[in-house]
Motif scaffolding. Structure first.
Motif, PDB file in Angstrom:
ATOM      1  N   SER A 141       0.846  -1.200   0.000  1.00  0.00           N
ATOM      2  CA  SER A 141       0.000   0.000   0.000  1.00  0.00           C
ATOM      3  C   SER A 141       0.874   1.239   0.000  1.00  0.00           C
ATOM      4  O   SER A 141       1.867   1.308   0.732  1.00  0.00           O
ATOM      5  CB  SER A 141      -0.912  -0.007   1.234  1.00  0.00           C
ATOM      6  OG  SER A 141      -1.803   1.094   1.176  1.00  0.00           O
ATOM      7  N   GLU A 142       0.512   2.215  -0.834  1.00  0.00           N
ATOM      8  CA  GLU A 142       1.351   3.415  -0.955  1.00  0.00           C
ATOM      9  C   GLU A 142       0.516   4.673  -1.213  1.00  0.00           C
ATOM     10  O   GLU A 142      -0.516   4.620  -1.887  1.00  0.00           O
ATOM     11  CB  GLU A 142       2.316   3.291  -2.144  1.00  0.00           C
ATOM     12  CG  GLU A 142       3.239   2.094  -2.139  1.00  0.00           C
ATOM     13  CD  GLU A 142       4.499   2.257  -1.285  1.00  0.00           C
ATOM     14  OE1 GLU A 142       4.563   3.178  -0.427  1.00  0.00           O
ATOM     15  OE2 GLU A 142       5.423   1.454  -1.490  1.00  0.00           O
ATOM     16  N   THR A 143       1.023   5.778  -0.698  1.00  0.00           N
ATOM     17  CA  THR A 143       0.518   7.110  -1.070  1.00  0.00           C
ATOM     18  C   THR A 143       1.730   7.935  -1.525  1.00  0.00           C
ATOM     19  O   THR A 143       2.151   8.871  -0.842  1.00  0.00           O
ATOM     20  CB  THR A 143      -0.211   7.778   0.121  1.00  0.00           C
ATOM     21  OG1 THR A 143       0.563   7.594   1.307  1.00  0.00           O
ATOM     22  CG2 THR A 143      -1.595   7.181   0.326  1.00  0.00           C
ATOM     23  N   PHE A 144       2.282   7.551  -2.679  1.00  0.00           N
ATOM     24  CA  PHE A 144       3.467   8.241  -3.204  1.00  0.00           C
ATOM     25  C   PHE A 144       3.180   9.697  -3.555  1.00  0.00           C
ATOM     26  O   PHE A 144       4.106  10.503  -3.625  1.00  0.00           O
ATOM     27  CB  PHE A 144       4.028   7.499  -4.435  1.00  0.00           C
ATOM     28  CG  PHE A 144       5.212   6.626  -4.116  1.00  0.00           C
ATOM     29  CD1 PHE A 144       5.180   5.779  -3.032  1.00  0.00           C
ATOM     30  CD2 PHE A 144       6.359   6.661  -4.897  1.00  0.00           C
ATOM     31  CE1 PHE A 144       6.278   4.970  -2.720  1.00  0.00           C
ATOM     32  CE2 PHE A 144       7.463   5.869  -4.600  1.00  0.00           C
ATOM     33  CZ  PHE A 144       7.415   5.019  -3.510  1.00  0.00           C
ATOM     34  N   SER A 145       1.906  10.042  -3.778  1.00  0.00           N
ATOM     35  CA  SER A 145       1.583  11.443  -4.099  1.00  0.00           C
ATOM     36  C   SER A 145       2.085  12.383  -2.998  1.00  0.00           C
ATOM     37  O   SER A 145       2.393  13.537  -3.254  1.00  0.00           O
ATOM     38  CB  SER A 145       0.082  11.627  -4.293  1.00  0.00           C
ATOM     39  OG  SER A 145      -0.607  11.303  -3.099  1.00  0.00           O
ATOM     40  N   ARG A 146       2.201  11.854  -1.769  1.00  0.00           N
ATOM     41  CA  ARG A 146       2.637  12.694  -0.633  1.00  0.00           C
ATOM     42  C   ARG A 146       4.158  12.935  -0.640  1.00  0.00           C
ATOM     43  O   ARG A 146       4.633  13.827   0.043  1.00  0.00           O
ATOM     44  CB  ARG A 146       2.274  12.031   0.696  1.00  0.00           C
ATOM     45  CG  ARG A 146       0.873  11.470   0.778  1.00  0.00           C
ATOM     46  CD  ARG A 146      -0.129  12.481   1.348  1.00  0.00           C
ATOM     47  NE  ARG A 146      -1.149  11.808   2.113  1.00  0.00           N
ATOM     48  CZ  ARG A 146      -2.412  11.635   1.699  1.00  0.00           C
ATOM     49  NH1 ARG A 146      -2.828  12.108   0.548  1.00  0.00           N
ATOM     50  NH2 ARG A 146      -3.279  11.014   2.470  1.00  0.00           N
ATOM     51  N   ILE A 147       4.922  12.111  -1.383  1.00  0.00           N
ATOM     52  CA  ILE A 147       6.388  12.308  -1.391  1.00  0.00           C
ATOM     53  C   ILE A 147       6.897  12.706  -2.779  1.00  0.00           C
ATOM     54  O   ILE A 147       8.095  12.656  -3.041  1.00  0.00           O
ATOM     55  CB  ILE A 147       7.161  11.063  -0.870  1.00  0.00           C
ATOM     56  CG1 ILE A 147       6.806   9.803  -1.672  1.00  0.00           C
ATOM     57  CG2 ILE A 147       6.920  10.854   0.624  1.00  0.00           C
ATOM     58  CD1 ILE A 147       7.797   8.660  -1.501  1.00  0.00           C
ATOM     59  N   LEU A 148       5.965  13.097  -3.665  1.00  0.00           N
ATOM     60  CA  LEU A 148       6.407  13.545  -4.991  1.00  0.00           C
ATOM     61  C   LEU A 148       6.681  15.038  -4.974  1.00  0.00           C
ATOM     62  O   LEU A 148       6.011  15.794  -4.254  1.00  0.00           O
ATOM     63  CB  LEU A 148       5.328  13.248  -6.039  1.00  0.00           C
ATOM     64  CG  LEU A 148       5.072  11.765  -6.336  1.00  0.00           C
ATOM     65  CD1 LEU A 148       3.906  11.616  -7.309  1.00  0.00           C
ATOM     66  CD2 LEU A 148       6.323  11.092  -6.894  1.00  0.00           C
ATOM     67  N   ASP A 149       7.660  15.449  -5.772  1.00  0.00           N
ATOM     68  CA  ASP A 149       7.898  16.871  -6.013  1.00  0.00           C
ATOM     69  C   ASP A 149       7.036  17.220  -7.223  1.00  0.00           C
ATOM     70  O   ASP A 149       7.392  16.893  -8.364  1.00  0.00           O
ATOM     71  CB  ASP A 149       9.391  17.089  -6.307  1.00  0.00           C
ATOM     72  CG  ASP A 149       9.692  18.538  -6.662  1.00  0.00           C
ATOM     73  OD1 ASP A 149       8.734  19.315  -6.870  1.00  0.00           O
ATOM     74  OD2 ASP A 149      10.885  18.880  -6.745  1.00  0.00           O
ATOM     75  N   TRP A 150       5.900  17.853  -6.979  1.00  0.00           N
ATOM     76  CA  TRP A 150       4.923  18.106  -8.045  1.00  0.00           C
ATOM     77  C   TRP A 150       5.398  19.170  -9.031  1.00  0.00           C
ATOM     78  O   TRP A 150       4.682  19.528  -9.955  1.00  0.00           O
ATOM     79  CB  TRP A 150       3.552  18.449  -7.452  1.00  0.00           C
ATOM     80  CG  TRP A 150       2.887  17.218  -6.891  1.00  0.00           C
ATOM     81  CD1 TRP A 150       2.869  16.807  -5.583  1.00  0.00           C
ATOM     82  CD2 TRP A 150       2.196  16.197  -7.645  1.00  0.00           C
ATOM     83  NE1 TRP A 150       2.202  15.600  -5.474  1.00  0.00           N
ATOM     84  CE2 TRP A 150       1.771  15.207  -6.721  1.00  0.00           C
ATOM     85  CE3 TRP A 150       1.889  16.015  -8.999  1.00  0.00           C
ATOM     86  CZ2 TRP A 150       1.068  14.070  -7.115  1.00  0.00           C
ATOM     87  CZ3 TRP A 150       1.177  14.890  -9.381  1.00  0.00           C
ATOM     88  CH2 TRP A 150       0.779  13.929  -8.445  1.00  0.00           C
ATOM     89  N   GLU A 151       6.640  19.699  -8.807  1.00  0.00           N
ATOM     90  CA  GLU A 151       7.206  20.627  -9.792  1.00  0.00           C
ATOM     91  C   GLU A 151       8.272  19.936 -10.644  1.00  0.00           C
ATOM     92  O   GLU A 151       8.844  20.552 -11.537  1.00  0.00           O
ATOM     93  CB  GLU A 151       7.791  21.852  -9.078  1.00  0.00           C
ATOM     94  CG  GLU A 151       6.668  22.713  -8.543  1.00  0.00           C
ATOM     95  CD  GLU A 151       7.137  23.887  -7.716  1.00  0.00           C
ATOM     96  OE1 GLU A 151       8.361  24.088  -7.581  1.00  0.00           O
ATOM     97  OE2 GLU A 151       6.255  24.591  -7.201  1.00  0.00           O
ATOM     98  N   ASP A 152       8.569  18.676 -10.333  1.00  0.00           N
ATOM     99  CA  ASP A 152       9.599  17.940 -11.085  1.00  0.00           C
ATOM    100  C   ASP A 152       8.928  17.008 -12.097  1.00  0.00           C
ATOM    101  O   ASP A 152       8.459  15.922 -11.749  1.00  0.00           O
ATOM    102  CB  ASP A 152      10.468  17.146 -10.092  1.00  0.00           C
ATOM    103  CG  ASP A 152      11.481  16.250 -10.801  1.00  0.00           C
ATOM    104  OD1 ASP A 152      11.662  16.400 -12.041  1.00  0.00           O
ATOM    105  OD2 ASP A 152      12.082  15.396 -10.126  1.00  0.00           O
ATOM    106  N   ARG A 153       8.896  17.428 -13.353  1.00  0.00           N
ATOM    107  CA  ARG A 153       8.177  16.654 -14.374  1.00  0.00           C
ATOM    108  C   ARG A 153       8.831  15.299 -14.652  1.00  0.00           C
ATOM    109  O   ARG A 153       8.193  14.406 -15.207  1.00  0.00           O
ATOM    110  CB  ARG A 153       8.071  17.440 -15.675  1.00  0.00           C
ATOM    111  CG  ARG A 153       9.409  17.653 -16.371  1.00  0.00           C
ATOM    112  CD  ARG A 153       9.244  18.356 -17.694  1.00  0.00           C
ATOM    113  NE  ARG A 153      10.540  18.472 -18.370  1.00  0.00           N
ATOM    114  CZ  ARG A 153      10.700  18.909 -19.595  1.00  0.00           C
ATOM    115  NH1 ARG A 153       9.647  19.321 -20.276  1.00  0.00           N
ATOM    116  NH2 ARG A 153      11.898  18.978 -20.132  1.00  0.00           N
ATOM    117  N   THR A 154      10.117  15.160 -14.275  1.00  0.00           N
ATOM    118  CA  THR A 154      10.784  13.889 -14.566  1.00  0.00           C
ATOM    119  C   THR A 154      10.346  12.770 -13.604  1.00  0.00           C
ATOM    120  O   THR A 154      10.601  11.604 -13.868  1.00  0.00           O
ATOM    121  CB  THR A 154      12.329  14.008 -14.527  1.00  0.00           C
ATOM    122  OG1 THR A 154      12.735  14.232 -13.173  1.00  0.00           O
ATOM    123  CG2 THR A 154      12.831  15.140 -15.392  1.00  0.00           C
ATOM    124  N   THR A 155       9.711  13.130 -12.499  1.00  0.00           N
ATOM    125  CA  THR A 155       9.249  12.084 -11.567  1.00  0.00           C
ATOM    126  C   THR A 155       7.737  12.112 -11.312  1.00  0.00           C
ATOM    127  O   THR A 155       7.113  11.054 -11.208  1.00  0.00           O
ATOM    128  CB  THR A 155       9.961  12.195 -10.196  1.00  0.00           C
ATOM    129  OG1 THR A 155       9.809  13.536  -9.711  1.00  0.00           O
ATOM    130  CG2 THR A 155      11.428  11.844 -10.294  1.00  0.00           C
TER     131      THR A 155
END
Ligand code: COA
Length: 327
Positions: A141-155
């Motif tokens: 189970s994961e909530t990766f949206s919480r650890i993404l850099d939403w300004e980094d298009r490469t990830t």
């Protein structure tokens, strides 16, 4: 008399909110065309504030228990794979255990990022075979949206949230009735190579920065290692199980990127119609992706009892592994 872990049921859960490529392209400098061409991803699900790793895990576990037709109270082991726990501690598995009302057994988390489900499966299988427990829930189970850099298009275009679960039961010498072949988990192989731990990582943590941090990745290098490692561990499992790759009915790979799936399948000579592909619908959900894909293919009737199924995954660390199961 040999004990084996048999799959009794599977379940999965996705957050309510979908985030398609077009909408994402209004948030960062990217396009539907670029994302589809490089990754095969069209959509991902993003958790709302009231949706957490434990709530998604609990929902997927309830569905797996329902599919298995058993009461949560009979579960004496929960192994939950996640890199995005609700809290640094206690283990998210204990929160799920309490929600399900099966308190008293063993419950702990496993951290192997995208290979987490394979690691959790390997550990749970060993504990069932050894007699340490009898009925297990194995959850990714994961909530990766919480650890993404939403300004980094490469990830940020690559990942999504979700959960998948399976119920395993220890049985003595289980056989598939139709084929008279051994049923359950037949062989599992796990690996890690820590020299690559800075190619895919989170730039924070309780003991270094005191923050949660954000995901960072050198995508091109990860890609290269993924195909090599997955191919070799698959062949290792095939050898350990004493079968040939042609006997495998379904490949259920970690859903990171359609190109990695295609390249691995091609290298091993798998025809694309034997590969379960769900990455277009939910992107890379890390530890949740293998059980999400397995559950989807069981529910739509593609994978049936008696089928020989190969699960595989590769993730940060690097960690990687594969497991062969007769469903
Ligand atoms: N939208 C548009 N352009 C993008 C982009 C995006 N979301 N992300 C990167 N780009 C650009 C880059 O800036 C680069 O531009 P430049 O040539 O002007 O510098 C170009 O696209 C190519 O980038 P590159 O990183 O070389 O692309 P790639 O073909 O390697 O594809 C990945 C990138 C991430 C899709 C690919 O490397 C990959 O899938 N890696 C594995 C990642 C993975 O699955 N990790 C999880 C494993 S568990």
């Amino acid at each position: 008399m040999m004990r084996r872990s048999v799959v009794l049921g599977t379940g999965s859960a996705l957050p309510r909110r979908k985030l398609g490529n077009e909408e994402l392209a209004r948030m960062v400098d990217t396009s539907d065309e670029w994302i589809v061409e490089r990754t095969g991803i069209r959509n991902r699900h993003v958790a709302a504030p009231d949706e957490t790793t434990s709530s998604l895990a609990t929902e997927s576990a309830k569905r797996a228990l329902e599919a298995a037709g058993i009461d949560a109270k009979s579960i004496d082991l929960i192994v939950l794979a996640t890199a995005t726990p609700d809290q640094t501690f206690p283990a998210t598995a204990t929160i799920v255990q309490n929600e399900l009302g099966c308190n008293g057994g063993i419950a702990f988390d496993v951290a192997a990022v995208c290979s987490g489900f394979l690691y959790a499966l390997g550990v749970a299988d060993s504990m069932l075979v050894s007699g340490a427990a009898n009925r297990a829930l194995v959850i990714g189970s994961e909530t990766f949206s919480r650890i993404l850099d939403w300004e980094d298009r490469t990830t940020c275009v690559l990942f999504g949230d979700g959960a998948g679960a399976i119920v395993l039961e220890a049985r003595t010498e289980p056989l598939d009735e139709a084929s008279n072949q051994p049923r359950g988990v037949l062989a599992t192989k796990l690996h890690a190579d820590g020299q690559h731990n800075q190619l895919l990582y989170v730039d924070g943590g309780p003991s270094t920065t005191g923050t949660v941090g954000k995901l960072r990745m050198k995508g091109r290098e990860v890609f290269r290692h993924a195909v090599t490692n997955l191919t070799s561990v698959l062949l290792e499992v095939v050898e350990a199980a004493g079968i040939s790759t042609e006997e495998i009915d379904w490949l259920v790979p970690h859903q990171a990127n359609a190109r990695i799936l295609d390249a691995t399948a091609r290298k091993l000579g798998f025809s694309p119609d034997k590969v379960v592909m769900t990455v277009d619908q939910h992107a890379n959900t890390s530890a949740a992706s293998v059980p999400l894909a397995l559950d989807a293919a069981i529910r739509d009737g593609r994978i049936k009892q008696g089928d020989l199924v190969m699960l595989e995954a590769m993730g940060g660390g690097f960690t990687w592994g594969a497991s062969l199961i007769r469903i």
